[in-house]
Enzyme design. Structure first.
Site, PDB file in Angstrom:
ATOM      1  CG  ASN A  14      -2.211  -0.826   0.886  1.00  0.00           C
ATOM      2  OD1 ASN A  14      -3.053  -0.419   0.097  1.00  0.00           O
ATOM      3  ND2 ASN A  14      -2.298  -2.012   1.477  1.00  0.00           N
ATOM      4  CG  MET A  90       0.693  -5.686  11.307  1.00  0.00           C
ATOM      5  SD  MET A  90      -1.013  -5.814  10.755  1.00  0.00           S
ATOM      6  CE  MET A  90      -1.465  -7.340  11.543  1.00  0.00           C
ATOM      7  CG  LEU A  93      -2.141   3.999  16.468  1.00  0.00           C
ATOM      8  CD1 LEU A  93      -2.707   4.800  15.302  1.00  0.00           C
ATOM      9  CD2 LEU A  93      -0.686   4.374  16.729  1.00  0.00           C
ATOM     10  CG  HIS A 109     -10.306  -3.913   7.861  1.00  0.00           C
ATOM     11  ND1 HIS A 109      -9.529  -4.485   8.851  1.00  0.00           N
ATOM     12  CD2 HIS A 109     -11.363  -4.745   7.690  1.00  0.00           C
ATOM     13  CE1 HIS A 109     -10.102  -5.602   9.258  1.00  0.00           C
ATOM     14  NE2 HIS A 109     -11.213  -5.782   8.571  1.00  0.00           N
TER      15      HIS A 109
HETATM   16  C1  GRF Z   1      -3.316  -4.945   3.839  1.00  0.00           C
HETATM   17  O1  GRF Z   1      -4.094  -6.062   3.503  1.00  0.00           O
HETATM   18  C2  GRF Z   1      -4.117  -3.952   4.619  1.00  0.00           C
HETATM   19  O2  GRF Z   1      -5.465  -3.943   4.269  1.00  0.00           O
HETATM   20  C3  GRF Z   1      -3.950  -4.438   6.042  1.00  0.00           C
HETATM   21  O3  GRF Z   1      -2.630  -4.899   6.119  1.00  0.00           O
HETATM   22  C4  GRF Z   1      -2.185  -5.291   4.811  1.00  0.00           C
HETATM   23  C5  GRF Z   1      -0.947  -4.507   4.544  1.00  0.00           C
HETATM   24  O4  GRF Z   1      -0.353  -4.875   3.339  1.00  0.00           O
HETATM   25  N1  GRF Z   1      -4.261  -3.401   6.991  1.00  0.00           N
HETATM   26  P1  GRF Z   1       0.890  -4.072   2.776  1.00  0.00           P
HETATM   27  O5  GRF Z   1       1.936  -4.046   3.895  1.00  0.00           O
HETATM   28  O6  GRF Z   1       0.425  -2.703   2.408  1.00  0.00           O
HETATM   29  O7  GRF Z   1       1.352  -4.864   1.589  1.00  0.00           O
END
Ligand code: GRF
Length: 218
Positions: A14, A90, A93, A109
């Site tokens: 992302n 992960m 907060l 999410h």
């Molecule tokens: C994604 O599936 C996002 O929705 C979730 O954690 C994952 C992160 O993936 N919160 P990346 O680290 O962006 O590849």
């Protein structure tokens, strides 16, 4: 132009989608810092490749989560961050952090909230037998995945899907809606009314998604 602070813990696809959207001039934003709570996150390499300053925070160096979050808030404020973007971060907060950036923290999410909050949600969607899942960008409040929803995308869940194949299908959509959500902030089009987010002047669609495909009407 808006100043982003992006918090990561893992692969960072992302983060990469946001970087790529900025470089392609689809997204008018500046990533001022990337912060990782995992020193081994591949997201760190991605940021460095694009010369984005990276900070690694180790919760163990602080007595309490609040202390760690105070440090985080100071770091973000000192970089004049206007929007905090959680991209696979992960760790929960603390209320202190959330109050410091009230309505200015967003998360992505990999499910259609409010269905399947929490972790391992692609597996939960498959096990439940839903025909559609997807992803949600939402404002972060003090609950777990409970904040006002900005944008969602839907994907089908196939009967032979594994957690991995579904996650991959959802990720493709994540990489489209996350930069879009940030661009809404840049353009100051987001209005929050209670739990509802109104995006001003947004494109409305009448498209209906169906899965399995309806076959009896042609
Ligand atoms: C994604 O599936 C996002 O929705 C979730 O954690 C994952 C992160 O993936 N919160 P990346 O680290 O962006 O590849």
């Amino acid at each position: 132009m808006i100043n982003l602070g992006i918090l990561v813990s893992g692969n960072g696809t992302n983060l990469q989608a946001i970087i790529d959207s900025i470089e392609a001039k689809r997204l008018d934003a500046r990533i001022k810092i990337v912060i990782s709570n995992n020193p081994n996150a591949y997201a760190i390499e991605r940021a460095k490749k694009h010369h984005i300053p990276v900070f690694i925070i180790n919760d163990k160096h602080f007595h309490t989560r609040e202390d760690a979050d105070k440090h985080l808030v100071e770091l973000l404020k000192s970089h004049r961050i206007e929007l905090v973007v959680l991209a696979g971060f992960m760790r929960l907060l603390s209320p202190l952090f959330i109050k410091s950036f009230s309505m200015k923290i967003i998360n992505i999410h990999p499910a259609l909230l409010p269905a399947f909050p929490g972790l391992h949600v692609q597996k939960k969607a498959i096990d439940y037998g839903v025909k559609f899942s997807g992803c949600t960008v939402h404002i972060v409040d003090e609950g777990v995945d409970t904040g006002p929803i900005i944008i969602q995308a839907v994907v089908p869940v196939h009967s032979d899907d594994t957690e991995k194949t579904l996650a991959q299908r959802i990720l493709i959509e994540e990489h489209r809606i996350y930069p879009q959500a940030i661009q809404f902030f840049t353009e100051e089009r987001i209005e929050i009314k209670g739990r509802k987010v109104v995006v001003r002047n947004c494109h409305k669609t009448e498209d209906v998604l169906e899965n399995p495909k309806v076959e009896i009407f042609k």
